[in-house]
Every structure is written in C-alpha cells, then in structure tokens.
Design a protein around this motif. Sequence first.
Motif, PDB file in Angstrom:
ATOM      1  N   GLU A 101       0.854  -1.075  -0.009  1.00  0.00           N
ATOM      2  CA  GLU A 101      -0.014  -0.086  -0.088  1.00  0.00           C
ATOM      3  C   GLU A 101       0.765   1.291  -0.015  1.00  0.00           C
ATOM      4  O   GLU A 101       1.961   1.286   0.596  1.00  0.00           O
ATOM      5  N   SER A 102       0.444   2.368  -0.642  1.00  0.00           N
ATOM      6  CA  SER A 102       0.949   3.593  -0.727  1.00  0.00           C
ATOM      7  C   SER A 102       0.312   4.530  -0.314  1.00  0.00           C
ATOM      8  O   SER A 102      -1.079   4.648  -0.773  1.00  0.00           O
ATOM      9  N   ASP A 105      -1.704   8.491  -4.926  1.00  0.00           N
ATOM     10  CA  ASP A 105      -2.497   7.908  -5.819  1.00  0.00           C
ATOM     11  C   ASP A 105      -1.636   7.961  -7.009  1.00  0.00           C
ATOM     12  O   ASP A 105      -1.562   9.091  -7.574  1.00  0.00           O
ATOM     13  N   TYR A 106      -1.145   6.788  -7.599  1.00  0.00           N
ATOM     14  CA  TYR A 106      -0.066   7.085  -8.916  1.00  0.00           C
ATOM     15  C   TYR A 106      -0.967   7.153 -10.261  1.00  0.00           C
ATOM     16  O   TYR A 106      -0.617   7.735 -11.056  1.00  0.00           O
ATOM     17  N   SER A 107      -2.287   6.922 -10.145  1.00  0.00           N
ATOM     18  CA  SER A 107      -3.066   6.794 -11.066  1.00  0.00           C
ATOM     19  C   SER A 107      -3.360   8.550 -11.519  1.00  0.00           C
ATOM     20  O   SER A 107      -3.756   8.960 -12.452  1.00  0.00           O
ATOM     21  N   ARG A 108      -3.274   9.198 -10.564  1.00  0.00           N
ATOM     22  CA  ARG A 108      -3.678  10.880 -10.494  1.00  0.00           C
ATOM     23  C   ARG A 108      -2.496  11.503 -10.400  1.00  0.00           C
ATOM     24  O   ARG A 108      -2.366  12.624 -10.439  1.00  0.00           O
ATOM     25  N   SER A 109      -1.114  11.090 -10.457  1.00  0.00           N
ATOM     26  CA  SER A 109      -0.040  12.015 -10.201  1.00  0.00           C
ATOM     27  C   SER A 109       0.989  11.517 -11.443  1.00  0.00           C
ATOM     28  O   SER A 109       1.112  10.389 -11.970  1.00  0.00           O
TER      29      SER A 109
END
Length: 178
Positions: A101-102, A105-109
């Motif tokens: 978990e991180s 939010d890699y989909s939005r950055s």
Amino acid sequence: DISRIKALQEQKEIVNPVDVAREKMNNLTRQVYKIKMLKQKMLSMIDIIQLGKLVAQEMLSKKAAARAAVSYATIFLQAQDALYRLTHQGETQTKIGVAAESPLDYSRSQPKPHPISYDSIKFDVQYFSNESNNESTDSSTMAESVSKFVSETAGGAGGGSAKMSKSTHDSMASAMTS
C-alpha cells in the motif's frame, strides 16, 4: 479485519517469551565476559589468592549463562512449533497482507524527471602542499598554483572561471600571509 489483528496478537504472544529468554541469555553472557575481563585485569594487580571470590562468581555466572542458553533454545523451538501451527491452521490464511500500500495515488500523479545534483557537478580533488626546503618560496607561489588549478577545472562554469581563479588566489594569499 479483526481476524488479522487477532492473528498478529497471537503471534506476538508466542514470540514474546522468546524475546525475554534471548535478552536474559545475552545479559548473562555479557556478565560472564565482564567478569572474565575484570579477572584478567586483577591478576596483574593483586595476589591470586585474593581472586577467589571473583573466580567463584565467574563460575556461577557461566553456569547461569549455560542454563539461560538451554532455556532459550527450548523456548525458541516451542515458539517455532506454535507459530507453525498457528500459521498453518486450516491453511486459509498464511499471510497477513498481500498487496503493498502507498499513500500516493499513482493514477492521479505524473512523475516528473529532475536532474540529480551530482549529475551536474564535476567533482575534482587536488592535493597541494605548502612545504618546501627553500626559504625563498613565498605564499604567492602556492596561491598561484591553486588559482591555476581552479581556472583549469572550472573552465566550463559559464565564463566565471577567471573570477573564481582570482578569488581563490586573493583568499589564499591573504590567508597565508596572516
């Protein structure tokens, strides 16, 4: 999930006695070592007959450390068996978590490449010695050699190499004369 938290608590309860036994064994081992070192120092200072109490304490400490090591091994093996049974009961849950978990939010950055500072800096080191057998050597000779080195190595510094060279020469000359 409550079942995962309970599984972790059960594992901690199993492992806790192992940690306590290991700490006890380590403390007793350190005690034996310290007594042994003290005895070695005392042998050169006093008569051997006066070391009787220290030797007796060393023997007691060695026996206690040996008992603690056997106890630790026994507790460790029992804990390993208990952990195996706990983690393999029903073979339904062998891991606490599966995915990493991180907080990002890699989909939005969007990642942006930035140059790393050491990629743009040229590291160069040169040793300069101010020692000489000739008494006529003055501080300006040393300052000139360092200034020349700075000028040569900073040639790609956007035209500022002459300014850096002069600044180096002036600061070294003033530092060596004072």
